[in-house]
Design a protein around this motif. Structure first.
Motif, PDB file in Angstrom:
ATOM      1  N   ASP A  41      -6.778   3.220  -6.184  1.00 49.16           N
ATOM      2  CA  ASP A  41      -6.866   2.164  -5.180  1.00 49.16           C
ATOM      3  C   ASP A  41      -8.285   2.000  -4.652  1.00 49.16           C
ATOM      4  O   ASP A  41      -8.670   0.909  -4.228  1.00 49.16           O
ATOM      5  CB  ASP A  41      -5.879   2.455  -4.050  1.00 49.16           C
ATOM      6  CG  ASP A  41      -4.460   2.572  -4.568  1.00 49.16           C
ATOM      7  OD1 ASP A  41      -3.923   1.557  -5.030  1.00 49.16           O
ATOM      8  OD2 ASP A  41      -3.908   3.684  -4.546  1.00 49.16           O
ATOM      9  N   MET A  44      -9.603  -0.274  -7.123  1.00 46.51           N
ATOM     10  CA  MET A  44      -9.168  -1.643  -6.807  1.00 46.51           C
ATOM     11  C   MET A  44     -10.068  -2.268  -5.738  1.00 46.51           C
ATOM     12  O   MET A  44     -10.481  -3.428  -5.845  1.00 46.51           O
ATOM     13  CB  MET A  44      -7.717  -1.613  -6.335  1.00 46.51           C
ATOM     14  CG  MET A  44      -7.146  -2.936  -5.870  1.00 46.51           C
ATOM     15  SD  MET A  44      -7.375  -3.256  -4.087  1.00 46.51           S
ATOM     16  CE  MET A  44      -6.333  -1.983  -3.364  1.00 46.51           C
ATOM     17  N   ALA A 119      -3.110   5.778  -0.383  1.00 45.92           N
ATOM     18  CA  ALA A 119      -2.862   4.853  -1.491  1.00 45.92           C
ATOM     19  C   ALA A 119      -1.916   3.730  -1.075  1.00 45.92           C
ATOM     20  O   ALA A 119      -2.165   2.550  -1.365  1.00 45.92           O
ATOM     21  CB  ALA A 119      -2.282   5.621  -2.682  1.00 45.92           C
ATOM     22  N   GLN A 123      -2.922  -0.218  -0.923  1.00 47.30           N
ATOM     23  CA  GLN A 123      -2.200  -1.182  -1.764  1.00 47.30           C
ATOM     24  C   GLN A 123      -1.603  -2.315  -0.934  1.00 47.30           C
ATOM     25  O   GLN A 123      -1.823  -3.503  -1.225  1.00 47.30           O
ATOM     26  CB  GLN A 123      -1.087  -0.461  -2.528  1.00 47.30           C
ATOM     27  CG  GLN A 123      -1.577   0.477  -3.608  1.00 47.30           C
ATOM     28  CD  GLN A 123      -0.483   1.404  -4.100  1.00 47.30           C
ATOM     29  OE1 GLN A 123       0.699   1.185  -3.837  1.00 47.30           O
ATOM     30  NE2 GLN A 123      -0.865   2.446  -4.821  1.00 47.30           N
ATOM     31  N   ASN A 124      -0.862  -1.949   0.092  1.00 38.20           N
ATOM     32  CA  ASN A 124      -0.203  -2.976   0.906  1.00 38.20           C
ATOM     33  C   ASN A 124      -1.194  -3.733   1.787  1.00 38.20           C
ATOM     34  O   ASN A 124      -1.031  -4.932   2.021  1.00 38.20           O
ATOM     35  CB  ASN A 124       0.890  -2.329   1.751  1.00 38.20           C
ATOM     36  CG  ASN A 124       2.055  -1.853   0.908  1.00 38.20           C
ATOM     37  OD1 ASN A 124       2.916  -2.624   0.500  1.00 38.20           O
ATOM     38  ND2 ASN A 124       2.085  -0.553   0.630  1.00 38.20           N
ATOM     39  N   PRO A 236      -3.881  -6.263  -6.171  1.00 34.44           N
ATOM     40  CA  PRO A 236      -3.944  -5.110  -5.263  1.00 34.44           C
ATOM     41  C   PRO A 236      -3.247  -3.851  -5.758  1.00 34.44           C
ATOM     42  O   PRO A 236      -3.526  -2.763  -5.243  1.00 34.44           O
ATOM     43  CB  PRO A 236      -3.263  -5.641  -3.986  1.00 34.44           C
ATOM     44  CG  PRO A 236      -3.519  -7.103  -4.013  1.00 34.44           C
ATOM     45  CD  PRO A 236      -3.426  -7.487  -5.461  1.00 34.44           C
ATOM     46  N   PHE A 237      -2.349  -3.953  -6.742  1.00 33.46           N
ATOM     47  CA  PHE A 237      -1.655  -2.774  -7.245  1.00 33.46           C
ATOM     48  C   PHE A 237      -2.193  -2.317  -8.604  1.00 33.46           C
ATOM     49  O   PHE A 237      -1.540  -1.542  -9.298  1.00 33.46           O
ATOM     50  CB  PHE A 237      -0.150  -3.056  -7.348  1.00 33.46           C
ATOM     51  CG  PHE A 237       0.520  -3.236  -6.014  1.00 33.46           C
ATOM     52  CD1 PHE A 237       1.024  -2.145  -5.321  1.00 33.46           C
ATOM     53  CD2 PHE A 237       0.620  -4.486  -5.429  1.00 33.46           C
ATOM     54  CE1 PHE A 237       1.625  -2.301  -4.082  1.00 33.46           C
ATOM     55  CE2 PHE A 237       1.222  -4.664  -4.186  1.00 33.46           C
ATOM     56  CZ  PHE A 237       1.724  -3.570  -3.510  1.00 33.46           C
ATOM     57  N   LEU A 240      -2.492   1.559  -9.752  1.00 30.99           N
ATOM     58  CA  LEU A 240      -1.385   2.309 -10.339  1.00 30.99           C
ATOM     59  C   LEU A 240      -1.454   2.322 -11.861  1.00 30.99           C
ATOM     60  O   LEU A 240      -1.009   3.273 -12.505  1.00 30.99           O
ATOM     61  CB  LEU A 240      -0.046   1.710  -9.884  1.00 30.99           C
ATOM     62  CG  LEU A 240       0.327   1.889  -8.411  1.00 30.99           C
ATOM     63  CD1 LEU A 240       1.576   1.085  -8.084  1.00 30.99           C
ATOM     64  CD2 LEU A 240       0.539   3.357  -8.096  1.00 30.99           C
TER      65      LEU A 240
END
Length: 311
Positions: A41, A44, A119, A123-124, A236-237, A240
């Motif tokens: 992340d 990201m 994480a 992500q959220n 955003p994910f 993973l």
């Protein structure tokens, strides 16, 4: 044969970027011995940082569509390094370094839960801030290639963006190696990794060394993520999808070996691209882990790891 050579070239190019990703994680684990579930992340965030530096911060207008993306990618590294340093000092330092002696399981339980929580927040939070629409840092180089050949009526095409990505990855790896082996900061990192107690007695601030390692790892991985974004869309994910690949590369190279982490990532890139010669694209990850298990079966310590002798 032409298809084999094309897949080999593509594997080497993408493998160099994977190797740089794995080096960022390997540096954190090698120095801190912390399993960082949030590392993908941070990559990201590096992708989005490079994207917005390019599109909204004037880099595109100043450097153009060809050079601008790579300038923004290199600038994203220091930004994420500062952010990683802040995250470590405010959160992770409480469950790592010299404070682990008073924690159950030497802090590993708390580290796992904390990095998993980070994480989920990243992500959220990224979904709220950036949205779910796919983004990418496309350049004119992403859709053009250099031709090598023809050799014996065969030609190999090298995607220009991927080729530059590989060169940047190799350059970053060389600079990091020089930093680790030739500078005072590198010596403190190696001392903190080898023997934190002895390093403390020698006047080295182990906690600060850990913060530096975490910042460097985040910055390096942010650059690797930005390089990936020149060819692959992200969301955003996306972390993973790559964090397992990073851990596989670190384990393949040998736990704690930065050079090994790079070659582990190179191996993953080669296997991923070569597998497309005989398998559908959807089974690339299955091929990666089949080879991973095979290598670990015969050499459990990894490429550059040392076998631990038990008495």
């Amino acid at each position: 044969m032409e298809g084999f050579l094309q897949a080999l070239a593509a594997g080497l190019l993408i493998g160099a970027v994977y190797g740089l990703m794995c080096v960022g994680l390997g540096l954190i684990f090698g120095v801190m011995r912390v399993i960082n579930f949030a590392h993908g992340d941070f990559m990201m965030l590096g992708m989005y940082t490079a994207f917005y530096l390019f599109t909204a911060a004037g880099v595109q207008a100043m450097f153009g569509n060809t050079v601008g993306p790579f300038v923004s990618i290199l600038l994203a590294g220091p930004v994420l390094a500062v952010f990683g340093y802040f995250v470590h000092r405010t959160l992770i330092s409480h469950v790592s370094g010299t404070r682990t002696a008073s924690l159950e399981g030497e802090g590993h339980y708390a580290q796992l839960i904390l990095t998993l929580g980070i994480a989920l927040i990243l992500q959220n939070g990224g979904l709220i801030v950036f949205g779910s629409v796919l983004a990418s840092i496309r350049t004119p180089l992403s859709s053009s290639a250099w031709e090598l050949g023809p050799f014996f009526d065969m030609s190999i095409f090298l995607n220009k963006a991927r080729s530059i990505d590989a060169v940047v990855s190799l350059a970053m790896m060389i600079l990091l190696s020089l930093l680790i082996t030739r500078t005072r900061i590198g010596k403190s990192l190696r001392a903190a990794a080898d023997n934190p107690t002895a390093a403390t007695y020698m006047g080295i601030d182990v906690d600060r060394a850990h913060s530096t390692a975490f910042a460097l790892g985040c910055g390096i991985t942010a650059i690797a993520g930005g390089l990936l974004a020149t060819n692959y869309p992200f969301h955003p994910f996306v972390g993973l999808e790559y964090v397992i690949v990073m851990y596989a590369g670190v384990v393949l190279g040998g736990m704690g070996s930065i050079i090994g982490a790079f070659w582990g990532g190179m191996t993953i890139g080669l296997v991923q691209q070569m597998s497309t010669l005989i398998l559908p694209t959807q089974l690339q990850n299955a091929a990666i882990f089949a080879v991973f298990l095979l290598i670990i079966f015969f050499r459990p310590q990894g490429f550059f790891g040392r076998m631990v002798e038990r008495t």
